[in-house]
Design a protein around this motif. Sequence first.
Motif, short mmCIF file in Angstrom:
data_model
loop_
_atom_site.label_atom_id
_atom_site.label_comp_id
_atom_site.label_asym_id
_atom_site.label_seq_id
_atom_site.Cartn_x
_atom_site.Cartn_y
_atom_site.Cartn_z
N GLU A 194 -1.32 -0.84 -4.06
CA GLU A 194 -2.53 -0.10 -3.74
C GLU A 194 -2.18 1.37 -3.52
O GLU A 194 -1.30 1.68 -2.73
CB GLU A 194 -3.18 -0.64 -2.46
CG GLU A 194 -4.39 0.17 -2.00
CD GLU A 194 -4.81 -0.14 -0.57
OE1 GLU A 194 -5.95 0.19 -0.23
OE2 GLU A 194 -4.00 -0.68 0.20
N PHE A 195 -2.87 2.26 -4.23
CA PHE A 195 -2.88 3.66 -3.85
C PHE A 195 -4.02 3.77 -2.85
O PHE A 195 -5.15 3.36 -3.15
CB PHE A 195 -3.19 4.58 -5.03
CG PHE A 195 -2.07 4.74 -6.03
CD1 PHE A 195 -0.75 4.88 -5.63
CD2 PHE A 195 -2.35 4.77 -7.38
CE1 PHE A 195 0.28 5.04 -6.55
CE2 PHE A 195 -1.34 4.95 -8.32
CZ PHE A 195 -0.02 5.08 -7.89
N PHE A 196 -3.76 4.28 -1.64
CA PHE A 196 -4.87 4.43 -0.71
C PHE A 196 -4.95 5.85 -0.19
O PHE A 196 -3.95 6.54 -0.04
CB PHE A 196 -4.85 3.40 0.42
CG PHE A 196 -3.72 3.50 1.41
CD1 PHE A 196 -3.87 4.23 2.59
CD2 PHE A 196 -2.53 2.84 1.19
CE1 PHE A 196 -2.84 4.30 3.51
CE2 PHE A 196 -1.50 2.90 2.11
CZ PHE A 196 -1.66 3.64 3.27
N LEU A 197 -6.19 6.27 0.02
CA LEU A 197 -6.51 7.60 0.51
C LEU A 197 -7.17 7.44 1.86
O LEU A 197 -8.27 6.90 1.96
CB LEU A 197 -7.46 8.30 -0.47
CG LEU A 197 -8.02 9.64 -0.01
CD1 LEU A 197 -6.91 10.69 0.08
CD2 LEU A 197 -9.13 10.09 -0.97
N GLU A 198 -6.49 7.86 2.90
CA GLU A 198 -7.05 7.80 4.25
C GLU A 198 -8.15 8.85 4.38
O GLU A 198 -7.97 9.99 3.96
CB GLU A 198 -5.97 8.09 5.30
CG GLU A 198 -4.95 6.99 5.45
CD GLU A 198 -5.38 5.89 6.38
OE1 GLU A 198 -6.03 6.17 7.42
OE2 GLU A 198 -5.05 4.73 6.09
N THR A 199 -9.27 8.46 4.96
CA THR A 199 -10.34 9.40 5.25
C THR A 199 -10.57 9.54 6.75
O THR A 199 -11.19 10.50 7.19
CB THR A 199 -11.65 8.97 4.56
OG1 THR A 199 -11.98 7.64 4.97
CG2 THR A 199 -11.52 9.04 3.04
N VAL A 200 -10.09 8.59 7.52
CA VAL A 200 -10.16 8.65 8.98
C VAL A 200 -8.73 8.84 9.46
O VAL A 200 -7.88 7.96 9.28
CB VAL A 200 -10.78 7.36 9.57
CG1 VAL A 200 -10.74 7.38 11.09
CG2 VAL A 200 -12.21 7.18 9.06
N HIS A 201 -8.47 9.99 10.08
CA HIS A 201 -7.09 10.32 10.45
C HIS A 201 -6.79 10.10 11.93
O HIS A 201 -5.64 10.15 12.34
CB HIS A 201 -6.77 11.76 10.04
CG HIS A 201 -6.92 11.96 8.56
ND1 HIS A 201 -6.03 11.47 7.64
CD2 HIS A 201 -7.90 12.55 7.84
CE1 HIS A 201 -6.42 11.76 6.42
NE2 HIS A 201 -7.57 12.40 6.51
N ASP A 202 -7.81 9.84 12.72
CA ASP A 202 -7.61 9.51 14.13
C ASP A 202 -7.38 8.00 14.21
O ASP A 202 -8.26 7.22 13.85
CB ASP A 202 -8.84 9.91 14.95
CG ASP A 202 -8.70 9.51 16.40
OD1 ASP A 202 -9.15 8.39 16.75
OD2 ASP A 202 -8.13 10.30 17.18
N GLY A 214 0.81 -1.21 0.00
CA GLY A 214 0.00 0.00 0.00
C GLY A 214 0.84 1.26 0.00
O GLY A 214 1.82 1.36 0.74
N LEU A 215 0.44 2.21 -0.82
CA LEU A 215 1.10 3.50 -0.94
C LEU A 215 0.07 4.58 -0.62
O LEU A 215 -0.84 4.83 -1.41
CB LEU A 215 1.65 3.69 -2.35
CG LEU A 215 2.60 2.59 -2.85
CD1 LEU A 215 2.81 2.70 -4.35
CD2 LEU A 215 3.92 2.67 -2.11
N GLU A 216 0.19 5.19 0.56
CA GLU A 216 -0.75 6.23 0.94
C GLU A 216 -0.45 7.49 0.14
O GLU A 216 0.68 7.96 0.09
CB GLU A 216 -0.67 6.54 2.43
CG GLU A 216 -1.69 7.56 2.87
CD GLU A 216 -1.69 7.83 4.36
OE1 GLU A 216 -2.52 8.65 4.79
OE2 GLU A 216 -0.87 7.24 5.09
N ILE A 217 -1.49 8.03 -0.48
CA ILE A 217 -1.32 9.23 -1.29
C ILE A 217 -1.69 10.48 -0.49
O ILE A 217 -2.44 10.40 0.48
CB ILE A 217 -2.16 9.18 -2.59
CG1 ILE A 217 -3.66 9.22 -2.28
CG2 ILE A 217 -1.80 7.96 -3.42
CD1 ILE A 217 -4.54 9.57 -3.46
N GLU A 218 -1.16 11.60 -0.90
CA GLU A 218 -1.60 12.89 -0.38
C GLU A 218 -2.71 13.38 -1.27
O GLU A 218 -2.75 13.07 -2.46
CB GLU A 218 -0.44 13.87 -0.37
CG GLU A 218 0.63 13.50 0.62
CD GLU A 218 1.70 14.56 0.76
OE1 GLU A 218 1.46 15.72 0.38
OE2 GLU A 218 2.77 14.22 1.25
#
Length: 162
Positions: free
Chosen positions: A131-139, A84-88
């Motif tokens: 995987e490109f992933f976009l976090e939506t929950v930051h807590d 997984g690669l978290e994107i900005e």
Amino acid sequence: MSKLNEEVVADVTPRIRRTHLALFVKDPFASAPWYEEVLGMKVTARGERWVFLSFGKKHHDIALIQVDEPEHATRGTINLQHYGLEIEGDLEDLRRLYGMLLRKNVEVVKTTDHKVGYGLYFHDPDGHRFEFFLETVHDDEEGKRLLGDYNAPSNNFDLKPL
């Protein structure tokens, strides 16, 4: 070893600063341009049977290493599931990346809603899944709760490419 030393040794856990990934591939020199064009990486070093690539902050993040006997190499059923690669950015950025993958004829595997973010899964030229992933929950505590409540979901998500 004394009992005190045994207890101290038993309590040691790693404190990970960063990670890198090393992948066996058929031809690292043929695969490296894909990593440059699709993932935006830069080649930082080459050897006789390997290529190191970086996202720009460290000397290498992914190493491509030629498998022994590449002419006989096949992908097994037990393998890396994905990296997984978290994107900005936001959902529009993920949609743009989806469109870029399609324009570059990259095999897209699936798009998912994980309840803590969205994932876009695809294969490299050797069949490794990314995987490109976009976090939506930051807590992080809320993320752990949601993953537990929803049993670490990977629900189909209709992501429209741009």
